[in-house]
Design an enzyme around this catalytic site. Structure first.
Site, PDB file in Angstrom:
ATOM      1  N   ASP A  35       0.832  -1.210   0.000  1.00  0.00           N
ATOM      2  CA  ASP A  35       0.000   0.000   0.000  1.00  0.00           C
ATOM      3  C   ASP A  35       0.865   1.258   0.000  1.00  0.00           C
ATOM      4  OD1 ASP A  35      -2.384   1.369  -0.004  1.00  0.00           O
ATOM      5  OD2 ASP A  35      -2.648   1.287   2.174  1.00  0.00           O
ATOM      6  N   GLY A  36       0.294   2.327  -0.542  1.00  0.00           N
ATOM      7  CA  GLY A  36       0.954   3.632  -0.475  1.00  0.00           C
ATOM      8  C   GLY A  36       1.533   4.144  -1.785  1.00  0.00           C
ATOM      9  N   ASN A  37       1.229   3.471  -2.882  1.00  0.00           N
ATOM     10  CA  ASN A  37       1.759   3.924  -4.181  1.00  0.00           C
ATOM     11  C   ASN A  37       1.251   5.318  -4.547  1.00  0.00           C
ATOM     12  OD1 ASN A  37       2.793   1.394  -4.338  1.00  0.00           O
ATOM     13  ND2 ASN A  37       1.440   0.653  -5.961  1.00  0.00           N
ATOM     14  N   HIS A  52       2.408   3.469  -8.919  1.00  0.00           N
ATOM     15  CA  HIS A  52       2.240   2.040  -9.218  1.00  0.00           C
ATOM     16  C   HIS A  52       3.459   1.509  -9.982  1.00  0.00           C
ATOM     17  CE1 HIS A  52      -1.694   2.270  -7.618  1.00  0.00           C
ATOM     18  NE2 HIS A  52      -2.233   2.937  -8.614  1.00  0.00           N
ATOM     19  N   LEU A 146      10.413 -20.873  -4.602  1.00  0.00           N
ATOM     20  CA  LEU A 146       9.394 -20.011  -3.977  1.00  0.00           C
ATOM     21  C   LEU A 146       8.092 -20.004  -4.780  1.00  0.00           C
ATOM     22  CD1 LEU A 146       8.846 -17.616  -1.874  1.00  0.00           C
ATOM     23  CD2 LEU A 146       9.558 -16.105  -3.728  1.00  0.00           C
TER      24      LEU A 146
END
Ligand code: IPE
Ligand code: IPE
Ligand code: MG
Length: 273
Positions: A35-37, A52, A146
């Site tokens: 969050d926070g773009n 983004h 992964l």
């Protein structure tokens, strides 16, 4: 873990952080609310979409670091069902960025032996986005390192609704015992152990409909850092913080408290068994 140490230069801050990590107590699965773009871009007087774009760099770093640490799974919240409320231009730009990211990063994912898995209501995505995701999943399906779960058009409640629908459908054909394992097995994350650590960037103290079932006992870590500023060092710091926690799962934990029946006996004044 060794792969990460090999990639770092001695004396570097990240090297010091990495060496402080206990390789025996790594979280097997990390989930991140990226969050926070928008705020990152606004602070620079730029359009939200620039945030983004910058956030993609952090995605790359975090994926690479988790692979080098040897974690089993990383789940990234990329687009929530509620994010459709945003202006159409922003949403379209997000799809464009996602498609570009997948095209550019696929060789790197292959090189790092990473398996990509998208979770969410994928059938409601624009067909090209859905197609690209399916292709990337098929392409990386044989990789054994992964597992990266990209949550796209994802909602925690929608996921539970979809699981219940699937269970009802199945129960029409055969008798099934509904318990927690059965519900977990019908979520998008079936077969993947629950996250041990949930990180949220940009300081908001909420879960925003992310992995509601799976985070029942996840350790939460919220940092003020905005997603595009989130570095390898920030990830290592979150893991170090996680390693300081005493995960009790409702019991008394591992920090030297007497076993539960003895303490009960003490307070009740009856001899322990
Ligand atoms: C997170 O950043 C990315 C997505 C939700 C797609 P935001 O776009 O929510 O950025 P802020 O929270 O407005 O700063
Ligand atoms: C959560 O961030 C969703 C993603 C990171 C994809 P939001 O920015 O959408 O969450 P709220 O609106 O602040 O709760
Ligand atoms: Mg936000």
């Amino acid at each position: 873990m060794q792969a990460l140490l090999d990639a770092l230069k001695p004396g570097q801050e990240d090297d010091t952080l990495a060496r402080a990590i206990d390789p025996q107590r790594l979280p097997g699965h990390i989930a991140i609310i990226m969050d926070g773009n928008g705020r990152w871009a606004k602070r620079r007087g730029q359009l939200r979409v620039a945030g983004h774009k910058a956030g993609m760099r952090s995605v790359r770093t975090v994926i690479e670091t988790c692979a080098q640490l040897g974690l089993n799974a990383l789940t990234l919240y990329a687009f929530s069902i509620e994010n459709w409320k945003r202006p159409r231009t922003e949403v379209e730009m997000l799809w464009r960025l996602l498609r570009t990211y997948m095209r550019l990063e696929l060789p790197e994912l292959m090189r790092q032996n990473i398996r990509l898995h998208a979770i969410g209501r994928l059938e409601a995505l624009p067909p090209q986005v859905n197609g690209d995701l399916k292709e990337a999943m098929a392409h990386t399906s044989g990789n054994t390192g992964l597992q990266v779960n990209l949550a796209i058009n994802y909602g925690g409640r929608a996921e539970i609704v979809d699981a219940v629908k699937a269970l009802v459908e199945e129960s029409r054909k055969r008798h099934i015992e509904i318990d927690e394992t059965m519900i977990s097995a019908h979520l998008y994350t079936a077969g993947i152990p629950d996250p041990d650590l949930l990180i949220r960037t940009s300081g908001e103290m909420r879960v925003s409909n992310f992995l509601l079932w799976q985070i029942a006992y996840a350790e939460l870590y919220v940092t003020e850092t905005l997603w595009p500023d989130f570095t390898r060092g920030d990830l290592l710091r979150a893991i170090l913080d996680y390693q300081k926690r005493d995960r009790r799962f409702g019991g008394l934990g591992a920090n030297g408290r007497p076993p539960v029946d003895e303490r009960f006996s003490e307070t009740l004044g009856i001899p322990a068994r």
